[in-house]
Each structure stands twice: as C-alpha cells, then as structure tokens.
Design an enzyme around this catalytic site. Structure first.
Site, PDB file in Angstrom:
ATOM      1  CD  GLU A 172      80.578  16.340  21.382  1.00 55.36           C
ATOM      2  OE1 GLU A 172      79.132  16.589  21.145  1.00 55.36           O
ATOM      3  OE2 GLU A 172      80.201  15.199  21.994  1.00 55.36           O
ATOM      4  CB  SER A 194      83.464  10.169  21.874  1.00 51.08           C
ATOM      5  OG  SER A 194      83.882  10.148  20.412  1.00 51.08           O
ATOM      6  CD  GLU A 195      78.273  13.050  23.335  1.00 49.75           C
ATOM      7  OE1 GLU A 195      78.301  12.386  22.196  1.00 49.75           O
ATOM      8  OE2 GLU A 195      77.834  14.634  22.566  1.00 49.75           O
ATOM      9  CG  ASP A 206      68.040  16.630  25.612  1.00 51.31           C
ATOM     10  OD1 ASP A 206      66.981  16.450  25.211  1.00 51.31           O
ATOM     11  OD2 ASP A 206      68.913  17.912  25.702  1.00 51.31           O
ATOM     12  CG  HIS A 221      69.080  19.312  20.030  1.00 50.33           C
ATOM     13  ND1 HIS A 221      68.510  17.881  19.975  1.00 50.33           N
ATOM     14  CD2 HIS A 221      70.156  19.696  20.322  1.00 50.33           C
ATOM     15  CE1 HIS A 221      70.280  17.550  19.272  1.00 50.33           C
ATOM     16  NE2 HIS A 221      70.593  18.201  18.925  1.00 50.33           N
TER      17      HIS A 221
END
Ligand SMILES: Cc1ncc(C[n+]2csc(CCOP(=O)(O)OP(=O)(O)O)c2C)c(N)n1
Ligand SMILES: [Mg+2]
Length: 822
Positions: free
Chosen positions: A500, A530-531, A556, A598
C-alpha cells in the site's frame, strides 16, 4: 516520475447510471458432428479416456477409503481424499486447450484437475521432452519405478508416471511428486504446469494472481488458471485476489510492453455445494456465480457460466477465454457448473441433499452421456469404449500395486534420519539474481536523487566529539534498508516490490523515497488495501521463480494476511518436497503513536510458525546487512522494522555504515557493548532503552553490562548469549512485544535450559504490558522504559543499593497479573 491522472470534479459529480451487459449462461450448443471440424476422432476419444482415467482413479480411492480394498489389493489410507466423481468433464475440458506453459492452481479437490492437466501436457509434449522431465525429476526416482512394469511408448510411460506420482503423493510416499509432504490436498507437479493445490479453501485465489504477475513482469508465455470451489467465493483471499488482478493500473499506467490485464482466469468449479452448505439459496447471495464478475470491472470479467457436464462446452469456453487473456484483456471469471456425485469426503452421508437430486445428476453423468454421443456420431464403438474402460482399470490396478509396495515406494525414514523434514524447511541458498537479463530501470543508480542525497549524509551517527549529528545529516536506518533494496533492484531483474502506498508516496515511512524515480511501474507499484493478496501474490510470484518484496504497512495488519503469512509463505518450500523456492522478503513495520491497532509488535506470532526466517534490526548497519542477506537468500524472511527508530543514525559500528555491499548472516546476534556483570539481550527498538539503562547501571552502581542485540529471531545462534551468561550469571531479556508469550519468553526458557548451572538468578523478561497499546501520550506506561530494566534488575536479580523502584516486579505481582490475564 509521479503519475498524473486528473480527477475532474465536474465529470465525477455528473448524474447517470451504470449499465451492465449480458452474462452468457450455458450458451454452447454445438454437436459432436459439428465439433468434428475442430477435433479429430482420436482427440474426442482421448477426451473420453481422460475422463475415465479420473473416474477410475477416484473410484479406486473411494473403495480404499470405504472398504480398504481395490481390485483385490488391500490398503488403509487414513489421510484425506476429497473426490470429484461427477466433475470429470469440467477438469478435462479445462485442461484440453492449456499448454505446459499455462499454470493451474487449485484446492483440496484437485486430483481430477491434476490428472486432466497432466494428461493434456503429456499429449502435447514431444517425447524427448517427456523423457527429460521424467528422468530429471528427483533424479529419475519415479521413472525408475514406473519403468519396471512399463510397456508401450514414452507417452504411455508418462501416463504411468503421472498416475504413480500423484497416487504416491496421496499415500504419503517419499516417491510421490512432493516426497509425500504435500499429500492429497496439496499435490502438484510444475513441469506439467500443475501448480500448488491448497487445503485452505480459496487459498489459491491470490497466490495464482502472483503467478500471473510473474508471467507478465518476466515476459513468460502462458496463462494462469485459479480453480476455486463455488463456496470459496465467500473467502477473503478470493475477493482480494480478484481485486488485485483487476487493478486499473495494469491497463492505464504500466509501460506499453507490460500493459494490459493480467493473464488470469478465475475458474469456479461450481459443484453447487460447500461441504454441505448449498451456495445458491443458502450460503451465498449471487444466485448465479457468474454474476459476481459484473461488479468487478467494466468488462464484467468476461464472466460466463458454462455447462461443466459437457467437456466440449468447457473446452470451447477455455479456448475463447484464453484468447481474451492472450489479448491482455483479463482477468476472466468462469462459472463452470458441475455436480459432485461423490460425497465431500468418503465418510460423507450426504445428509444435506436428496437421493433424487443425486440420481438426477447421475442420469446425466458426463462420461456416460459423452460416450453415447461418441457412439451415436460414429466416432467410437461401444466395444472400443469398453476396452478403454478395461485398460484404465488394469492401469489403475498396476499403479496401485506399485504405490502400496513399501519396498519400492517407501516413506521417509525419520527413524534413520530424523532431520529429513527439518532440512526441507529452508532452502538456504545464496542467489545473486534469478535471471540474467538486464534489470529494467529508469536511470543509472548514481543519478538517483535519493542516492545523491544519501551521499551527503554522515554514515556514522556521532561526530568526532561524540555528539550526534542532526537527523537530516545522519544516515538513517531507513537509508540502510533503501540502499540494500535499490542495489538488488539493479542486480536482479525479477525483483519487484508492492504494497500500500509504495510508489508515489515513497512507502508510508519514506523507505522507498527515490525508488519511484528508479523503477518502472511493473517493478514497484501500489497494491489495493488487500493485505492477504499482497502477501499471497508474493507467494505466487516467488514460487514461479522471482524475487519479491511485499510490504505490510503496520504489524497490526498482519492479521489480515494471516493465512498467507502463516499457511502459505512458510509451508510451500517443504510441502513441495523442496522443488519450490520462496525468495520473499516481507517487510513489516511495527508502529507507535497510533494506539491499540497500530502499535503492536507481533514478532513472536510470526516466529512461532515453522518455515519463516524472522529478523528485527535496530541499527542502520544491521538493517542494511540483514536486508542484503535476506535479498540474497531463497527463503521467506519477515523483516520487522520499528517506526520508532527509522531515523536513528549508526551508533555502534565503527566507521559507520559501509557504502559497499555486505551481508550480515541471519541468525547471528551481535554484542553491542561488552560487559562482565549482567547480560541484557534485546530485540528491536528496545536496544536504545537498554543502552540508557546500561549507562545508568554503570554510572550509579559500577555495574558492567553486556548488551546483546538479537537482530534475528529465527534462526538464532544461542552460543554468544550462552557465553555471555556463563560469564555474567545473570540475564535480562527485553523487547517491545507484550511480555506474555513473547519471543523473549522463548529465549529466556532456552537460556534457562542451556545455562542453568551458570545462572545466579532466573532470566527476567521485560516486555510491554499485556494491555492494548494506549495513546502516544501514555506509551511510557506501556513500552519498557529505562527504569523498568533497573526495577527488574533490583527486584529479581541483584539489589541496587539505595534504589527506589517505580514498578512492582515482585513474584506476587507477577502471580496477580497472570491471574487476571493482564
Ligand atoms: C479456510 C478453510 N475453511 C474451511 C475449510 C473446510 N472445508 C473444506 S472443503 C470445504 C467446502 C469448500 O467448498 P467449495 O469451495 O465449494 O469446494 P468443493 O469442496 O465443493 O470442491 C470446507 C468448508 C477449509 N479447508 N479451509
Ligand atoms: Mg463447491
């Protein structure tokens, strides 16, 4: 070289409608007579034969599972066998027009697809190529076995080879296609274009996209087919894979040579059920699966439903869809309608469907119907078809006899060699580049603005008076990572990076600043959020033979790519029997300042999974050397980077960070400061807190600390740590991870076991609290602080004269917090 795609408010805000085109359903209507123009009688009979081979192969497995016997051969197979009896036409139709260069991926129910693709590849390949493949695969081990009873031509031998390799794999024999380490749900054979099948349903949804990416970026011929079950349309990796594959940039931003839709076909083997859940009318809302394509892109993914009970209809669809993909107009979605007559597994009582329904589909059984059509059209006589069925039965029996014979088809002998599987976890190779073509770059490395800027920086963080240079002047940890990465981009043309905001933004934390200028789109690009697909596409790319750096913006977010990072990335090298490599460096940034979702350090979760190498550098020198080592290797490396120290200068390595290339071996801890009274081992950013604590221990109490930076978590050489503990008799282990279940606990346990006789006190772990990470303003109450190290030392290891601890490290407190689960 930023992109320029102007977004015009006037245009975007205009009223209107989206219109959708038609999605064809079962439109194929040609007869065998008509198809004789396209296919010879021999071809048509071969289609029949291939379906019969799959049917018989699975009938044999069904008998073995349910009765323990097939044609007089007794055998017990406790493992899985998800059969696709009823679905043969869809598998053979799929494979018919695919060449060896076309790759298929699949799922747990893939025996039929493996055999269909293999048979098609055998038919299409020249004999000398088949001989080459068979004699080269595991040094001809399988060939030698199947040759023994072998009769007939090379192609007959190749069919025996295919059936044997697949069955031996299903029965967990070392002579299987993947040394028995994959088994029924994972078997595959790349030389015929058969790529991994996944027991995690939908798992191929994003991995296959990486394979298509590999073909495009490296200009390899062929398309990729992701065979996915209809119920798996509900899986995240499938949706993410589709999103990734249909990104506009392939058609808008990539250089001419690389431009166009990815060559990927999402083929849903729609047998209309999950295990027992019915997709239409119950678990999904698409009504007809092909509809899903409509929402994805203006081309509606060229979606279509095809009658998977008619091999000719499927062949026709694949021929047309392949042409679309070759014209770079992909991706494509195909809804191949079929029916599973067999149960989900042999123990399935089919309680979720009626007998009438099964009977109705048996009545239109594709093998019987296709046979009748061949006879009616005069392509083959009843006796010719009967003879095919008999021959196939004999062949299946012969292959089974070979596979269940323990003397020829042995299992791995873990008694004689207990490390056999252990050795297969990593490939541990050193590979400069995966291809020798010139890497595509936009300008000479010496002209890169970031490279020029770095040239002016101080490569050691302190001036001659020992004062730190300003952050701007200092060569930072992020520069170390950048230098290693850009260097590899100019060495290995297969290397690509995505994640990203990786491109124009320069990576969320400016590590990639300067790479946009250096690299064309196909080597560095922004991925969708879209990890799963970011990690999964990297897995697919690497298993096809390329090197790749996917990035997860915050640790995370690893949860979003859990399956890809825990089940795919670590397992395919060993599950393949080591025929695959996995040169993936997964960059994961560990956050701070942004609160509970995070800022977590999840390194222990990753380190727990066998098959991943895990590093966590804390200095610019280590970051560059470890990244170089990771990028030279052939194993998956999860590369943790702490956001709290991206801008630190080099404070430890004399002479600063070398400009030239060097590697730091993964797994070697580093003594950052020598001492004799107490050892402190740290991983990650805590190193700096520990250095402060070490100075205070020395200044106030004259205690000399040996500070060791773990640098890596897996693998890890304990010897320097044990040497140190043998000298000091005491050890504190610290990191930013919440202490419960952290990797430091694992290290403390190992040190206790290996240096018990030398310890004056128990190893003490100082980690973060077992809470959510609070706001930045409260972080000092969460992450280990200098005082915590002193407190732990004072209360657990050796009293510090006159010291007043601020935290309670007592045994009682430890019992209390554990009881509360905090
Ligand atoms: C991620 C995951 N969830 C659940 C399962 C258990 N499971 C195995 S097969 C299956 C049904 C899959 O249905 P579908 O995708 O339609 O494929 P089919 O079995 O019909 O070929 C399920 C739920 C699994 N293997 N993986
Ligand atoms: Mg299904």
């Amino acid at each position: 070289m930023s992109k320029k795609q102007y977004i015009d408010p006037e245009k975007e805000r205009k009223p209107g409608y989206i219109t959708f085109g038609k999605i064809p359903l079962n439109q194929y209507n040609r007869t065998i007579q008509q198809e004789r123009e396209n296919y010879s009688d021999e071809d048509l009979v071969r289609i029949y034969r291939d379906m019969v081979i799959i049917r018989e192969f699975e009938t044999m497995l069904n008998r073995v599972k349910t009765t323990g016997e097939y044609n007089g051969i007794r055998y017990s197979h406790p493992g899985p066998a998800h059969l696709s009896i009823g679905q043969e036409a869809s598998a053979v139709g799929m494979a018919y027009h695919l060449t060896v260069d076309d790759f298929i991926f699949g799922s747990h129910r893939s025996h039929g697809e493996i055999l269909a693709k293999g048979l098609s590849a055998i038919h299409q390949s020249e004999e000398h190529i088949l001989v080459q493949i068979m004699s080269g695969y595991f040094d001809g081990t399988i060939l030698r076995i199947v040759e023994k009873g072998g009769k007939g031509e090379v192609k007959d031998l190749a069919v025996r080879f295919l059936l044997y390799g697949t069955l031996a794999e299903i029965f967990a024999r070392e002579t299987g296609f993947n040394k028995g380490l994959g088994g029924s749900m994972h078997a595959f054979f790349p030389p015929f274009g058969i790529y991994p099948n996944n027991a995690i349903v939908g798992g191929s949804g994003d991995i296959s996209v990486g394979a298509a990416l590999f073909k495009r970026v490296n200009k390899k011929p062929g398309i990729v087919v992701a065979n996915i079950g209809d119920a798996s349309m509900g899986c995240g990796p499938v949706w993410e894979g589709i999103s990734f594959a249909s990104m506009d940039q392939f058609k808008t931003l990539w250089d001419e040579e690389y431009r166009g839709g990815l060559p990927i076909l999402f083929n849903f083997m729609n047998n209309q059920y999950g295990m027992g859940g019915q997709t239409r009318g119950e678990t999904m809302g698409y009504d007809i699966l092909a509809r899903v394509g409509a929402g994805v892109n203006p081309e509606m993914m060229h979606a279509e439903r095809v009658d998977g009970y008619n091999p000719l209809a499927v062949m026709d669809a694949f021929k047309r869809k392949k042409a679309i993909l070759e014209a770079r107009k992909g991706p494509v979605l195909l809804d191949t309608l079929t029916y599973r007559i067999s149960g989900h597994s042999p123990s399935d009582a089919s309680s979720y469907r009626s007998k009438e329904e099964i009977e109705a589909w048996k009545n239109v059984d594709s093998i019987i119907e296709f046979g009748l059509q061949l006879m009616t059209a005069g392509v083959a006589s009843a006796s010719a078809l009967e003879s095919i069925r008999e021959k196939v039965k004999d062949l299946t029996t012969e292959i089974m006899v070979l596979v269940v014979d323990d003397t020829q088809s042995s299992r791995m002998n873990l008694t004689r060699d207990p490390d056999t599987i252990g050795r297969k976890m990593f490939s541990n190779e050193s590979v400069n580049t995966f291809d020798h073509r010139d890497p595509e770059v936009c300008l000479p490395i010496g002209e890169n603005p970031r490279v020029l800027q770095i040239k002016k920086k101080e490569r050691f963080g302190l001036d001659t008076d020992g004062k730190p240079f300003s952050k701007v002047k200092s060569f930072q940890l992020r520069d170390g990572i950048f230098e290693a990465i850009i260097d590899r981009f100019y060495k290995d043309p297969t290397l690509i990076a995505f994640g990203e905001e990786n491109r124009d933004w320069g990576g969320a934390f400016a590590v990639y600043r300067g790479l946009t200028e250096a690299l064309p789109y196909h080597r560095l690009f922004n991925a969708p959020i879209s990890e799963g697909a970011i990690a999964g596409a990297a897995v697919g790319y690497a298993m096809c033979g390329g090197r790749v750096i996917p990035e997860i913006m915050y640790c995370d977010f690893l949860g979003r790519s859990g399956d890809e990072v825990f089940n795919q990335l670590p397992k395919w090298q060993s599950m393949s029997g080591n025929i695959l490599k996995m040169p993936v460096v997964l960059r994961v940034s560990v956050g701070s300042k942004y609160g509970a979702q995070h800022s977590q350090d999840w390194s222990s979760i990753v380190a727990h999974i066998p098959g991943l190498k895990v590093v966590f550098p804390a200095t610019p020198y280590d970051a560059k050397g470890l990244m170089n080592a990771a990028l030279q290797g052939t194993d998956p490396v999860v590369f943790f980077e702490s956001q709290r120290i991206y801008d630190v200068g080099e404070l430890f390595h004399e002479g600063g960070v070398p400009e030239e290339y060097y590697e730091i071996p993964i797994g070697e801890p580093d003594i950052k400061k020598q001492g004799k009274d107490i050892t402190i081992l740290s991983v990650g950013a805590t190193l700096y807190t520990i250095m402060e604590a070490s100075e205070e221990l020395s200044a106030r109490w004259g205690i000399s600390t040996e500070v060791i930076d773990g640098r890596s978590l897996v693998p890890f050489n304990y010897e320097p740590v044990l040497e140190s503990v043998k000298k000091t008799g005491k050890i504190i282990l610290a990191s930013d991870a919440s202490s419960r279940g952290s990797f430091m606990k694992e290290m403390a346990q190992t040190v206790t076991e290996l240096a018990f006789d030398y310890l004056d006190a128990p190893p003490v772990v100082v980690g973060s609290r077992n809470w959510i990470v609070p706001a930045h303003e409260l972080e000092e109450f969460f992450f280990p602080q200098k005082e915590w190290i002193l407190d732990a030392c004072h209360q657990k290891i050796m009293p510090l004269k006159g010291y007043n601890p601020s935290n309670d490290f007592s045994d009682d407190e430890q019992i209390r917090t554990n009881r509360l689960g905090i």
